[in-house]
Design an enzyme around this catalytic site. Structure first.
Site, PDB file in Angstrom:
ATOM      1  N   ASP A   1       0.902  -1.166   0.000  1.00 28.88           N
ATOM      2  CA  ASP A   1       0.000   0.000   0.000  1.00 28.88           C
ATOM      3  C   ASP A   1       0.937   1.211   0.000  1.00 28.88           C
ATOM      4  O   ASP A   1       1.231   1.788   1.034  1.00 28.88           O
ATOM      5  CB  ASP A   1      -0.863  -0.048   1.272  1.00 28.88           C
TER       6      ASP A   1
ATOM      7  N   CYS B   1      -3.125   5.698  -3.471  1.00 22.99           N
ATOM      8  CA  CYS B   1      -4.289   6.597  -3.378  1.00 22.99           C
ATOM      9  C   CYS B   1      -3.975   7.858  -4.169  1.00 22.99           C
ATOM     10  O   CYS B   1      -4.218   8.961  -3.713  1.00 22.99           O
ATOM     11  CB  CYS B   1      -4.633   6.915  -1.926  1.00 22.99           C
TER      12      CYS B   1
HETATM   13  C1  SAM Z   1      -0.807   4.676   2.092  1.00 20.53           C
HETATM   14  S1  SAM Z   1       0.001   4.602   3.612  1.00 20.53           S
HETATM   15  C2  SAM Z   1      -0.452   3.029   4.220  1.00 20.53           C
HETATM   16  C3  SAM Z   1      -1.797   2.962   4.848  1.00 20.53           C
HETATM   17  C4  SAM Z   1      -2.079   1.636   5.521  1.00 20.53           C
HETATM   18  N1  SAM Z   1      -1.737   0.490   4.723  1.00 20.53           N
HETATM   19  C5  SAM Z   1      -3.541   1.549   5.912  1.00 20.53           C
HETATM   20  O1  SAM Z   1      -4.325   0.963   5.186  1.00 20.53           O
HETATM   21  O2  SAM Z   1      -3.863   2.110   6.949  1.00 20.53           O
HETATM   22  C6  SAM Z   1       1.650   4.333   3.164  1.00 20.53           C
HETATM   23  C7  SAM Z   1       2.536   3.875   4.275  1.00 20.53           C
HETATM   24  O3  SAM Z   1       3.838   3.677   3.751  1.00 20.53           O
HETATM   25  C8  SAM Z   1       4.736   3.928   4.792  1.00 20.53           C
HETATM   26  N2  SAM Z   1       6.091   4.098   4.213  1.00 20.53           N
HETATM   27  C9  SAM Z   1       6.744   5.216   3.885  1.00 20.53           C
HETATM   28  N3  SAM Z   1       7.963   4.913   3.420  1.00 20.53           N
HETATM   29  C10 SAM Z   1       8.075   3.560   3.456  1.00 20.53           C
HETATM   30  C11 SAM Z   1       9.099   2.628   3.142  1.00 20.53           C
HETATM   31  N4  SAM Z   1      10.275   3.032   2.681  1.00 20.53           N
HETATM   32  N5  SAM Z   1       8.861   1.318   3.342  1.00 20.53           N
HETATM   33  C12 SAM Z   1       7.668   0.895   3.813  1.00 20.53           C
HETATM   34  N6  SAM Z   1       6.659   1.715   4.113  1.00 20.53           N
HETATM   35  C13 SAM Z   1       6.861   3.032   3.940  1.00 20.53           C
HETATM   36  C14 SAM Z   1       4.173   5.136   5.488  1.00 20.53           C
HETATM   37  O4  SAM Z   1       4.669   5.238   6.815  1.00 20.53           O
HETATM   38  C15 SAM Z   1       2.692   4.851   5.434  1.00 20.53           C
HETATM   39  O5  SAM Z   1       2.240   4.231   6.601  1.00 20.53           O
END
Ligand code: SAM
Length: 424
Positions: free
Chosen positions: A324, A377
């Site tokens: 995601d 999104c």
């Molecule tokens: C769209 S949000 C996810 C929302 C979550 N899956 C939900 O449904 O509540 C994207 C997520 O990617 C995380 N993120 C940012 N950089 C990242 C990385 N390098 N590796 C993994 N996750 C990362 C952010 O902290 C954030 O929580």
């Protein structure tokens, strides 16, 4: 003689201005900024409601309001940022909030303008805001925004969106879809609730199924019309959940995925819930400590670890990986309208780079024959179908099973992209 204000701002305006200032000038997320501003004292629930409406409403329409200010002010750029913000919020109230009389908005804003010692801004505030109050229907007349404007300039003013975004959507999606997206981001999105883990979920669903206000129901989630408010914020095991996000993952048939699933950008666990609901065994990670602790609180049975998905080696080999992805969020501007004023085209390039690194790492970590599900999104082809196309171009073993995008006429007001790949 220097003019000094002695009257404090009314609470809702004080909170809204503080939150908006933090959001726009210190780059805080609007909801986080609002939570901080609200925590500074006991505030009447009606003022909380008004402050929230001012923040979100102003951010949705800021571009339109700023254009109006340029028509009545010789050089709005010369106003100190806090003063310009206060004038904009007062203008928002005058034009869009029927329940607040215009004189009350002029009053607090003029009083606030006196707080800048020696600036003599009060006359200017009074004159500009009174002219705005006299605009009447002209503020809602598209022709007012067409003055000396090319079509993209007009669209940028009317839909209160930076012009680079209008141009990108027009170029990428064509006129009809671009207009649908521009229109949708001007209003709040549908309200989504998930009941996973609720001991009375079955009964609640049977009751809800016949309710006329329900937009849609699926699994343990339902969607209510935009603006639906609750006496108290839903608490675990109830959770707010974007119904459009749910549609994006359901489009990839998670009930057919193989366990274990690594939810590698799990955040607070919104999607983890849907995976659990589908009977899958999940382990979850995210680099953000705070979000991961929220996930642990809400879904205590799930194994979690802190990790950067671009480089992490998971503790078990996953049969499926859900990504995601961190993205520019341009599909959910109705929910997070501050994004459109903060994103830059440079951010989009940086995000694309991170997304392809995450995708590459997932391809190495998933078991042979396993699946990678991608969700964003955003409405930016470079982070959606172009990202997948580029990935397929340099991963011979990868195969695209399905791609999905929220239809432009969705009543949910939020737009997601999803894709399912097999790594052979
Ligand atoms: C769209 S949000 C996810 C929302 C979550 N899956 C939900 O449904 O509540 C994207 C997520 O990617 C995380 N993120 C940012 N950089 C990242 C990385 N390098 N590796 C993994 N996750 C990362 C952010 O902290 C954030 O929580």
């Amino acid at each position: 003689m220097k003019a000094h204000s002695t009257k404090p701002l009314p609470p809702a305006r004080r909170v809204a201005l503080e939150a908006l200032y933090r959001c726009l000038f210190s780059k805080q997320d609007i909801q986080a900024a609002l939570d901080v501003a609200l925590s500074s004292g006991k505030i009447d629930p009606r003022d909380v409601g008004l402050a929230t409406e001012l923040c979100y409403g102003y951010l949705r329409l800021k571009g339109r309001i700023e254009y109006i200010l340029t028509r009545f002010l010789q050089d709005p750029g010369k106003l100190p940022p806090k003063m310009r913000l206060a004038m904009g919020v007062a203008a928002y109230e005058i034009i869009f909030l029927d329940k607040v009389p215009a004189y009350a908005s002029v009053d607090w804003a003029v009083e606030f303008s006196k707080s800048k010692p020696g600036s003599r801004l009060s006359g200017l505030f009074n004159a500009v805001l009174r002219r705005i109050a006299d605009m009447g229907d002209e503020a809602f007349d598209k022709d007012f925004y067409r003055k000396d404007a090319s079509l993209p300039e007009f669209l940028s003013r009317w839909y209160a969106c930076p012009q680079w975004l209008v141009d990108m959507w027009w170029r990428a999606y064509g006129e009809e879809r671009a207009l649908a997206y521009l229109e949708a981001q001007l209003s709040p999105p549908a309200v989504g609730i998930n009941l996973y883990g609720h001991p009375e979920a079955e009964e609640i669903f049977t009751e809800l199924a016949g309710a006329p206000e329900i937009i849609d129901i699926e699994g343990m989630s339902f969607a209510l019309p935009a603006g639906t408010s609750f006496e108290d914020e839903p608490e675990p095991p109830l959770a707010r959940q974007s119904f459009a996000a749910r549609e994006a993952i359901e489009a990839l048939n998670p009930s057919l995925w193989e366990s274990p699933v690594w939810d590698a950008c799990a955040g607070r666990g919104g999607k983890t819930r849907i995976l659990l609901e589908n009977g899958l065994k999940v382990f979850a990670s995210d680099p953000h400590k705070g979000r991961l602790s929220a996930l642990r609180r809400e879904l205590p049975g799930v194994e979690t670890f802190e990790a950067n998905a671009a480089t992490a080696i998971p503790p078990h080999q996953p049969s499926t990986i859900l990504l995601d992805l961190p993205c520019s969020g341009l599909g959910v501007l109705s929910r997070r309208p501050d994004t459109k004023w903060k994103r830059t085209t440079k951010d989009l390039d940086d995000l694309m780079k991170l997304q392809s690194e995450i995708l590459d790492n997932a391809a190495h970590r998933v078991k042979r024959g396993g699946k990678i599900a991608i969700i964003t999104c955003t409405l930016n082809p470079d982070e959606n179908d172009h990202l997948i196309k580029a990935f397929l171009g340099h991963h011979e073993r990868a195969e695209l099973n399905k791609e999905w995008t929220t239809p432009p006429d969705s009543p949910l007001g939020e737009f997601f992209y999803s894709a399912l790949l097999t790594i052979n």
